[in-house]
Scaffold this motif. Structure first.
Motif, PDB file in Angstrom:
ATOM      1  N   SER A 153       0.824  -1.394   0.084  1.00 22.83           N
ATOM      2  CA  SER A 153       0.018  -0.067  -0.133  1.00 22.83           C
ATOM      3  C   SER A 153       0.877   1.419   0.110  1.00 22.83           C
ATOM      4  O   SER A 153       2.030   1.164  -0.271  1.00 22.83           O
ATOM      5  CB  SER A 153      -1.102   0.126   1.251  1.00 22.83           C
ATOM      6  N   VAL A 187      -4.365   5.621  -5.846  1.00 20.83           N
ATOM      7  CA  VAL A 187      -5.287   4.759  -6.444  1.00 20.83           C
ATOM      8  C   VAL A 187      -5.956   5.747  -7.566  1.00 20.83           C
ATOM      9  O   VAL A 187      -6.334   6.951  -7.286  1.00 20.83           O
ATOM     10  CB  VAL A 187      -6.400   4.524  -5.341  1.00 20.83           C
ATOM     11  N   THR A 230      -4.568   0.352  -8.804  1.00 23.06           N
ATOM     12  CA  THR A 230      -3.965   0.892  -7.567  1.00 23.06           C
ATOM     13  C   THR A 230      -2.449   0.538  -7.481  1.00 23.06           C
ATOM     14  O   THR A 230      -2.000  -0.692  -7.911  1.00 23.06           O
ATOM     15  CB  THR A 230      -4.556   0.006  -6.185  1.00 23.06           C
ATOM     16  N   ASP A 266      -3.493   6.297  -1.551  1.00 23.73           N
ATOM     17  CA  ASP A 266      -3.995   4.857  -0.949  1.00 23.73           C
ATOM     18  C   ASP A 266      -3.621   4.891   0.442  1.00 23.73           C
ATOM     19  O   ASP A 266      -3.060   6.006   1.219  1.00 23.73           O
ATOM     20  CB  ASP A 266      -3.078   3.999  -1.494  1.00 23.73           C
ATOM     21  N   SER A 267      -4.048   4.136   1.407  1.00 26.34           N
ATOM     22  CA  SER A 267      -3.923   4.019   2.781  1.00 26.34           C
ATOM     23  C   SER A 267      -2.615   3.751   2.954  1.00 26.34           C
ATOM     24  O   SER A 267      -1.733   3.013   2.048  1.00 26.34           O
ATOM     25  CB  SER A 267      -4.603   2.821   3.299  1.00 26.34           C
TER      26      SER A 267
END
Length: 400
Positions: free
Chosen positions: A304, A308, A344, A364-365
């Protein structure tokens, strides 16, 4: 040479060269004008002189901070807890790493203690709900406690030149082994392309040093609305020649993607891992180049931390506020009907994501290690004007 610069600046900005006559801000059209004329020298000259006359550099300047900078989060009289934490971490970093003892001592012995004292006075986030997390400085904070002398001031400007060899010859920033044909073909067919190892190691190191040292990250956001990141911009101090060199090199390296789309804007963001990143939005440009600078070992989740990018654009009849800030409306009207189709891309140091800037996207996270040097940092360059979708999607029918 000066005559040429005066003439060019007058024609593009309609101003004179006396310091008191410089405009308060350069805009995207001005940046594109210099870029179209392949004139990095005069672009840097204009950016430097306008900023030098700013209240950031000279508190006694008659040229007060433009409302545009204040409204986007770069004011002098308010802050957030996460912004002060960043500024304190940066001051401590500079106090340890600057080679000049006087400069290092200034940040260590004056700036850092002021930030520590101020942080102790800021109420918890839940007590700042009326301002969505913003804290306005009191007169005592600003004058008696000294925040007015340091907060959002240009205390350390790196002013890094183009990358040069030992003989003073300018050398390229970009990795010479980039597969340009593949990059361009992927971008043209998919609208998004991921480029690893974009910069040469020495270029990456220098640009990262710039981000860590330069105190031009003036922007803060309402954390309860926009998340937690500090921002620096080309029209507000982030204009080192090495960054302009990068903008010109990318343009020349990827003609099938960028040719005819002149640089219009450039920014960098640093993030607080205890808060969220940038919400879903689209940018007013044709091509977005997003480069990540933080080492991989700072990222606690290698799957991550990146970006995105959705497959839809705002319709042509939407205005900036709708596609840049109305997040819930965007999700309901465009993203949900598309099934949230997206690409992503996980975070990697020295990775660039190049994409059609009109495509909706968001951070993104992410979860990075604590510590100033571990902060997630992205550098973004925007080229050309936005190419939106043709029309608003038809509304869903209530009929069975």
């Amino acid at each position: 040479r000066l005559v040429q610069r005066v003439a060019l600046l007058i024609s593009s900005l309609a101003i004179f060269t006396r310091s008191q006559d410089f405009p308060p801000l350069i805009d995207a059209d001005d940046i594109a004008y210099f870029f179209e004329n392949d004139d990095m020298d005069d672009l840097h000259w204009a950016l430097t002189n306008i900023f030098a006359n700013s209240e950031r550099v000279n508190p006694e300047s008659h040229q007060k901070l433009p409302e545009q900078l204040v409204s986007r989060g770069g004011g002098l009289r308010y802050t957030t807890e996460y912004k002060l934490k960043h500024d304190l971490e940066q001051a401590e970093y500079l106090g340890k790493h600057l080679e000049d003892p006087g400069q290092a001592g200034f940040f260590r012995d004056k700036v850092a203690p002021l930030y520590r004292g101020m942080l102790d006075l800021i109420p918890p986030l839940d007590e700042l709900s009326r301002t969505n997390g913003l804290y306005p400085f009191s007169k005592s904070d600003y004058f008696e406690k000294g925040m007015g002398s340091i907060y959002n001031r240009a205390l350390r400007l790196t002013d890094f030149d183009e990358l040069k060899d030992e003989n003073g010859k300018v050398i390229p920033l970009l990795n010479p082994n980039l597969d340009v044909t593949k990059i361009e073909e992927t971008m043209l067919t998919e609208g998004v392309v991921v480029v690893d190892n974009l910069l040469k190691p020495e270029a990456l190191e220098k640009i990262r040093q710039l981000m860590l040292e330069s105190t031009v990250f003036f922007q803060t956001k309402m954390p309860e609305v926009f998340g937690g990141y500090v921002g620096a911009y080309i029209d507000d101090g982030l204009h080192d020649r090495i960054l302009l060199q990068l903008a010109f090199e990318l343009y020349r390296k990827l003609p099938r993607i960028i040719e005819g789309h002149f640089l219009r804007y450039l920014w960098a963001y640093k993030y607080d891992s205890s808060l969220t990143g940038i919400n879903t939005h689209a940018d007013q440009a044709a091509v977005n180049v997003n480069i990540w600078l933080t080492p991989d070992d700072a990222n606690l989740d290698p799957d991550s931390g990146g970006l995105v990018v959705f497959t839809v654009k705002p319709p042509a009849d939407w205005d900036f506020e709708k596609f840049n800030t109305a997040t819930d409306f965007v999700h309901e009207t465009l993203l949900a009907p598309s099934g949230y189709a997206n690409k992503t891309v996980p975070h990697r140091q020295n990775r660039a994501v190049i994409f059609d800037s009109a495509l909706f996207h968001h951070t993104d996270s992410f979860k990075f290690k604590p510590g100033y040097e571990n902060r997630r940092i992205n550098l973004t360059l925007l080229y050309g004007k936005m190419r939106m979708a043709q029309r608003t999607p038809a509304a869903k029918s209530d009929e069975l």
